[in-house]
Design an enzyme around this catalytic site. Structure first.
Site, PDB file in Angstrom:
ATOM      1  CE  LYS A   1      -8.833   1.310   2.401  1.00 19.79           C
ATOM      2  NZ  LYS A   1      -7.189   0.913   2.485  1.00 19.79           N
TER       3      LYS A   1
ATOM      4  CE1 TYR B   1      -3.650   2.610   0.475  1.00 22.85           C
ATOM      5  CE2 TYR B   1      -2.372   3.120   2.637  1.00 22.85           C
ATOM      6  CZ  TYR B   1      -3.428   3.398   1.702  1.00 22.85           C
ATOM      7  OH  TYR B   1      -4.007   4.500   1.722  1.00 22.85           O
TER       8      TYR B   1
ATOM      9  CG  ASP C   1      -1.990  -4.615   5.435  1.00 27.28           C
ATOM     10  OD1 ASP C   1      -3.150  -4.849   5.246  1.00 27.28           O
ATOM     11  OD2 ASP C   1      -1.571  -3.288   5.227  1.00 27.28           O
TER      12      ASP C   1
HETATM   13  C1  LIG Z   1      -6.107   1.355   2.848  1.00 31.23           C
HETATM   14  C2  LIG Z   1      -4.907   0.487   3.183  1.00 31.23           C
HETATM   15  C3  LIG Z   1      -4.293   0.756   4.397  1.00 31.23           C
HETATM   16  C4  LIG Z   1      -4.437   2.031   4.845  1.00 31.23           C
HETATM   17  O1  LIG Z   1      -5.516   2.079   5.970  1.00 31.23           O
HETATM   18  P1  LIG Z   1      -6.293   3.413   6.079  1.00 31.23           P
HETATM   19  O2  LIG Z   1      -7.681   3.011   6.755  1.00 31.23           O
HETATM   20  O3  LIG Z   1      -6.439   4.343   4.899  1.00 31.23           O
HETATM   21  O4  LIG Z   1      -5.391   4.439   6.852  1.00 31.23           O
HETATM   22  C5  LIG Z   1      -3.243  -0.085   4.717  1.00 31.23           C
HETATM   23  N1  LIG Z   1      -3.053  -1.202   3.916  1.00 31.23           N
HETATM   24  C6  LIG Z   1      -3.617  -1.605   2.990  1.00 31.23           C
HETATM   25  C7  LIG Z   1      -3.539  -2.698   2.415  1.00 31.23           C
HETATM   26  C8  LIG Z   1      -4.862  -0.699   2.564  1.00 31.23           C
HETATM   27  O5  LIG Z   1      -5.632  -1.065   1.495  1.00 31.23           O
END
Ligand SMILES: *Cc1c(COP(=O)(O)O)cnc(C)c1O
Length: 382
Positions: free
Chosen positions: A197, A100, A172
């Site tokens: 998400k 990301y 992640d």
């Molecule tokens: C969006 C995202 C983030 C960051 O998260 P936020 O809620 O926007 O701060 C981190 N890792 C991945 C894989 C993401 O898609």
């Protein structure tokens, strides 16, 4: 009795309100709590330190990831910030080569200034991970499938390497959610989420989570959560609990739609490349099948050279051009100028994030409508 994930999504970590029988956890919209005397509180003192609505969603995410300890944050990046704060000057991280953009940005422009550095490695190549580990390296940081090229990393294998060298493995898990993949059960030490998400699922709340099993690690993270202060608000905690209840039914539809769209794209003649670990042609297909309960619903593709990607974005009617992913609506983005703009152009190109790359977050609309929209937008963009 151990419940299935379908039941945990509804009841995990919480089961309504003890006091009134309300089937939903109340929103404790309070910053502080009455103390009955000096040193006599009822378990709650101040809402940065702890809040019952947040505690409910923290227990829920821990249950879903089959972990012991959950922490909720105001955003995915607040979660990542807190995890990176485990390290100190001189420490180094080995990081997946497509991650990301915001994760790259906080490593490169924030933590690097404090002397915490990183090495970019293709973590789907276990020999490369092993070769990158030295004394300064304290952790391996992986996204699988990674953003935006959906590169799959074998989590159990990388975990073995990390354990052998006594390094932490951080995963992640935003793209798959615990409904499809549970990294702690494969040996990861720390799982991170952007709850913004799929977990929230409705493109209406920014949030983040961390889940761990180790008590000492959890204590340090709770300390950092309170010390740094990027906590999830009570109302947003409620929205996350609400969103997570339907995660299973949403993910089933997301994945079914994505599989159909990826297969259609691959044989359509419109694209020169499709990245989706649910396609047999994808290099991550076998590992994905082994370690997850589905390939997720993120697809990236490169339009054939005869189409103009700028026109394509303009021509879309149902699919929305926007940052973010994982909501019920289909979203499309241009990684090079949007989600991954923080990554320098030379690094972007070298890992395959070309200007023609398009990332699609497949929603739960009627799949034929999504395909028809993509088709008309592509055909009108010669
Ligand atoms: C969006 C995202 C983030 C960051 O998260 P936020 O809620 O926007 O701060 C981190 N890792 C991945 C894989 C993401 O898609």
């Amino acid at each position: 009795m151990a419940y299935s994930i379908d039941s945990l999504l509804i009841h995990g970590g919480q089961d309504g309100d003890e006091t009134t029988g309300a089937v939903n956890v109340p929103i404790y919209q309070t910053s502080t709590y009455k103390q009955d005397g000096l040193g006599e509180n009822r378990g709650w003192e101040y809402s940065r330190t702890g809040n019952p609505t947040r505690a409910a969603v923290e227990k829920l995410i821990a249950d879903l990831e089959q972990g012991q300890y959950g922490l909720a944050f105001a955003s995915g990046l607040a979660a990542i910030n807190t995890v990176l704060s485990l390290f100190k000057s001189g420490d180094k991280l080995v990081v997946s080569d497509n991650i990301y953009g915001g994760t790259f940005r906080i490593l490169d422009n924030v933590f690097k200034n404090f002397g915490i550095t990183y090495k970019i490695v293709n973590t789907s190549d276990q020999a490369a991970v092993e070769a990158a580990i030295d004394d300064e390296v304290k952790a391996v940081y992986v996204e699988s499938p990674a953003n935006p090229l959906l590169t799959v990393t074998d989590i159990a294998s990388v975990s073995e390497i990390a354990k052998k060298h006594k390094k932490l493995l951080i995963v992640d898990n935003t793209f798959l959610t615990p409904y499809l993949q549970r990294p702690l059960t494969m040996g990861a030490d720390i799982v991170i989420h952007s709850g913004t998400k799929y977990l929230g699922g409705h493109s209406d709340t920014i949030s983040g989570f961390v889940v761990v099993n180790d008590k000492a690690l959890a204590d340090r993270l709770y300390y950092l959560q309170n010390a740094i202060g990027g906590v999830l608000a009570p109302w947003d905690s409620f929205l996350m609990i609400r969103g997570i209840k339907t995660l299973g039914v949403r993910m089933d539809r997301h994945v079914a739609n994505a599989q159909k769209i990826a297969e259609w794209l691959e044989q359509s003649g419109y694209v020169s490349k499709v990245y989706y670990p649910g396609l047999k042609s994808d290099p991550g297909y076998e590992v994905q099948k082994k370690q997850a309960d589905g390939p997720g619903a993120m697809i990236s593709f490169v339009l054939d050279a005869k189409y103009d990607y700028q026109k394509f974005f303009k021509n879309l009617k149902l699919v929305t051009l926007a940052e973010s992913l994982g909501g019920v609506e289909s979203l499309v983005c241009h990684p090079a100028s949007m989600t991954h703009a923080a990554i320098p152009a030379d690094i972007r190109k070298s890992v395959g994030i070309v200007d023609e790359l398009i990332r699609l977050s497949v929603g739960i609309e009627g799949v034929d409508d999504i395909i028809a929209d993509l088709k008309q937008a592509i055909e009108a963009s010669v």
